[in-house]
Motif scaffolding. Sequence first.
Motif, PDB file in Angstrom:
ATOM      1  N   GLU A   1      33.519  51.352  41.668  1.00 32.40           N
ATOM      2  CA  GLU A   1      34.697  50.534  41.413  1.00 32.40           C
ATOM      3  C   GLU A   1      34.260  49.093  41.196  1.00 32.40           C
ATOM      4  N   MET A   2      34.887  48.470  40.209  1.00 31.23           N
ATOM      5  CA  MET A   2      34.682  47.047  39.954  1.00 31.23           C
ATOM      6  C   MET A   2      35.991  46.327  40.237  1.00 31.23           C
ATOM      7  N   ALA A   3      35.886  45.198  40.918  1.00 34.05           N
ATOM      8  CA  ALA A   3      37.080  44.435  41.277  1.00 34.05           C
ATOM      9  C   ALA A   3      36.844  42.964  40.972  1.00 34.05           C
ATOM     10  N   GLY A   4      37.848  42.336  40.398  1.00 41.06           N
ATOM     11  CA  GLY A   4      37.785  40.899  40.126  1.00 41.06           C
ATOM     12  C   GLY A   4      39.097  40.255  40.502  1.00 41.06           C
TER      13      GLY A   4
ATOM     14  N   ALA B   1      50.796  27.531  49.630  1.00 36.88           N
ATOM     15  CA  ALA B   1      51.300  28.516  48.681  1.00 36.88           C
ATOM     16  C   ALA B   1      50.079  29.220  48.102  1.00 36.88           C
ATOM     17  N   ASP B   2      50.069  30.549  48.152  1.00 37.11           N
ATOM     18  CA  ASP B   2      48.861  31.337  47.909  1.00 37.11           C
ATOM     19  C   ASP B   2      49.146  32.374  46.824  1.00 37.11           C
ATOM     20  N   LEU B   3      48.509  32.209  45.651  1.00 38.04           N
ATOM     21  CA  LEU B   3      48.705  33.111  44.519  1.00 38.04           C
ATOM     22  C   LEU B   3      47.410  33.836  44.212  1.00 38.04           C
ATOM     23  N   ASN B   4      47.482  35.151  44.042  1.00 37.73           N
ATOM     24  CA  ASN B   4      46.295  35.939  43.744  1.00 37.73           C
ATOM     25  C   ASN B   4      46.577  36.881  42.575  1.00 37.73           C
ATOM     26  N   LEU B   5      45.676  36.915  41.591  1.00 36.76           N
ATOM     27  CA  LEU B   5      45.749  37.822  40.447  1.00 36.76           C
ATOM     28  C   LEU B   5      44.403  38.522  40.306  1.00 36.76           C
ATOM     29  N   GLY B   6      44.428  39.839  40.105  1.00 33.23           N
ATOM     30  CA  GLY B   6      43.164  40.536  39.993  1.00 33.23           C
ATOM     31  C   GLY B   6      43.320  41.966  39.520  1.00 33.23           C
ATOM     32  N   PHE B   7      42.220  42.727  39.624  1.00 36.66           N
ATOM     33  CA  PHE B   7      42.218  44.110  39.165  1.00 36.66           C
ATOM     34  C   PHE B   7      41.173  44.890  39.940  1.00 36.66           C
ATOM     35  N   ILE B   8      41.345  46.220  39.935  1.00 37.79           N
ATOM     36  CA  ILE B   8      40.323  47.155  40.411  1.00 37.79           C
ATOM     37  C   ILE B   8      40.187  48.229  39.336  1.00 37.79           C
ATOM     38  N   TYR B   9      38.962  48.544  38.952  1.00 33.63           N
ATOM     39  CA  TYR B   9      38.707  49.560  37.926  1.00 33.63           C
ATOM     40  C   TYR B   9      37.802  50.633  38.514  1.00 33.63           C
ATOM     41  N   ASN B  10      38.268  51.878  38.425  1.00 32.16           N
ATOM     42  CA  ASN B  10      37.505  53.020  38.940  1.00 32.16           C
ATOM     43  C   ASN B  10      36.875  53.776  37.778  1.00 32.16           C
ATOM     44  N   THR B  11      35.558  53.919  37.803  1.00 30.08           N
ATOM     45  CA  THR B  11      34.850  54.520  36.664  1.00 30.08           C
ATOM     46  C   THR B  11      35.009  56.031  36.604  1.00 30.08           C
ATOM     47  N   ARG B  12      35.511  56.677  37.673  1.00 32.40           N
ATOM     48  CA  ARG B  12      35.620  58.135  37.693  1.00 32.40           C
ATOM     49  C   ARG B  12      36.958  58.623  37.148  1.00 32.40           C
TER      50      ARG B  12
ATOM     51  N   ASN C   1      42.837  59.366  34.180  1.00 27.36           N
ATOM     52  CA  ASN C   1      44.228  58.914  34.256  1.00 27.36           C
ATOM     53  C   ASN C   1      44.328  57.817  35.317  1.00 27.36           C
ATOM     54  N   ASN C   2      45.060  56.777  34.978  1.00 22.95           N
ATOM     55  CA  ASN C   2      45.209  55.638  35.885  1.00 22.95           C
ATOM     56  C   ASN C   2      43.854  55.141  36.406  1.00 22.95           C
ATOM     57  N   PRO C   3      42.980  54.698  35.514  1.00 25.01           N
ATOM     58  CA  PRO C   3      41.658  54.250  35.977  1.00 25.01           C
ATOM     59  C   PRO C   3      41.667  52.851  36.599  1.00 25.01           C
ATOM     60  N   ALA C   4      42.741  52.088  36.386  1.00 22.70           N
ATOM     61  CA  ALA C   4      42.745  50.703  36.847  1.00 22.70           C
ATOM     62  C   ALA C   4      44.007  50.403  37.644  1.00 22.70           C
ATOM     63  N   GLN C   5      43.888  49.431  38.507  1.00 21.54           N
ATOM     64  CA  GLN C   5      45.004  48.973  39.318  1.00 21.54           C
ATOM     65  C   GLN C   5      45.080  47.456  39.236  1.00 21.54           C
ATOM     66  N   ALA C   6      46.265  46.948  38.900  1.00 22.75           N
ATOM     67  CA  ALA C   6      46.480  45.499  38.888  1.00 22.75           C
ATOM     68  C   ALA C   6      46.802  45.032  40.305  1.00 22.75           C
ATOM     69  N   ARG C   7      46.334  43.828  40.636  1.00 18.90           N
ATOM     70  CA  ARG C   7      46.619  43.238  41.939  1.00 18.90           C
ATOM     71  C   ARG C   7      47.255  41.867  41.723  1.00 18.90           C
ATOM     72  N   ALA C   8      48.450  41.691  42.270  1.00 17.61           N
ATOM     73  CA  ALA C   8      49.147  40.417  42.143  1.00 17.61           C
ATOM     74  C   ALA C   8      50.008  40.216  43.378  1.00 17.61           C
ATOM     75  N   PHE C   9      49.830  39.068  44.021  1.00 16.10           N
ATOM     76  CA  PHE C   9      50.692  38.759  45.157  1.00 16.10           C
ATOM     77  C   PHE C   9      50.829  37.253  45.317  1.00 16.10           C
ATOM     78  N   PHE C  10      51.916  36.879  45.969  1.00 20.84           N
ATOM     79  CA  PHE C  10      52.180  35.479  46.290  1.00 20.84           C
ATOM     80  C   PHE C  10      52.602  35.412  47.748  1.00 20.84           C
ATOM     81  N   ASN C  11      51.985  34.498  48.502  1.00 20.10           N
ATOM     82  CA  ASN C  11      52.267  34.373  49.925  1.00 20.10           C
ATOM     83  C   ASN C  11      52.532  32.924  50.321  1.00 20.10           C
ATOM     84  N   ILE C  12      53.318  32.759  51.350  1.00 25.68           N
ATOM     85  CA  ILE C  12      53.402  31.500  52.082  1.00 25.68           C
ATOM     86  C   ILE C  12      52.533  31.681  53.324  1.00 25.68           C
ATOM     87  N   THR C  13      51.476  30.843  53.432  1.00 23.36           N
ATOM     88  CA  THR C  13      50.444  31.063  54.432  1.00 23.36           C
ATOM     89  C   THR C  13      50.314  29.876  55.372  1.00 23.36           C
TER      90      THR C  13
END
Length: 274
Positions: free
Chosen positions: A97-100, A130-141, A144-156
């Motif tokens: 898996e690759m994640a950025g 204020a905490d903003l995160n954008l990213g992805f995870i990619y599974n090489t195996r 179907n559905n090889p990738a997952q988007a990651r997005a969240f916003f938090n008050i920290t």
Amino acid sequence: MKTLRTISLCALLTLLAAAVSAQETAQQARTITNAKMLGVAHANILDTYLSPEEYAGPELRYISHTVREKEHSRLMREIIHQGSFAYTDNRAGKGREMAGSYNFQYGFHYRALDMQLGPGQLTLSAGGNADLNLGFIYNTRNSNNPAQARAFFNITPTMVAAYRFTIKNHPHTLCYELGVPLLGVMFSPNYGQSYYEIFSEGNYDHNIVPTGLWNAPSMRQLLTYDFPLWHATVRVGYLGDYQQARVNHLKNHIYTHALVLGIVRKFSLAKLQP
């Protein structure tokens, strides 16, 4: 004689005006401390939308950390940019898996305590980002559905403890910063839902989820030591970034332990009155 008095009065008024201007400028002086750091990390990744397996491996992370302070003010602004990339493997060594990600934080701290402690000065501050995160995870195996988007916003909410001291007239600083997200929102597909359903067919299924301590208990901590080396200030430290959530019948986490190394620059700016 009259001309001499006039010249003397003008000179005096000029000096007074310069003194007032200098005082106003000093009152508006700003100190900016910026650290640019590179982190070498170990990451542990789980995303059950992609796989029930945990993946672990190396991560590289870049961090730009800026604190802006006004003279005679207890309020400080904090601006953080982070970019990371991880390349991980499962326990069997048969999948990767690759994640950025990119993370941006902007907030304020209030310096609540300044006290002399031993040979140095202890400062305690509290605030929030204020905490903003954008990213992805990619599974090489996965086909179907090889990738997952990651997005969240938090008050920290955050807290900072800094201890400044000198060794042979050279400044040194120990600092610990802790942030725990309190409330936020995140994007997540639902269990069994494809990205085709979300974005092509427009089938919304609770994909924007409120988060907090009840379903996404997470934490970031940063311990650093600043010391002079030749003509620079060097920062070394430890970053622990533990992000996790259990939403839409899916579980995910990214745990990062990083050794960070960087350079600190500190300079002052003065805003001149028009």
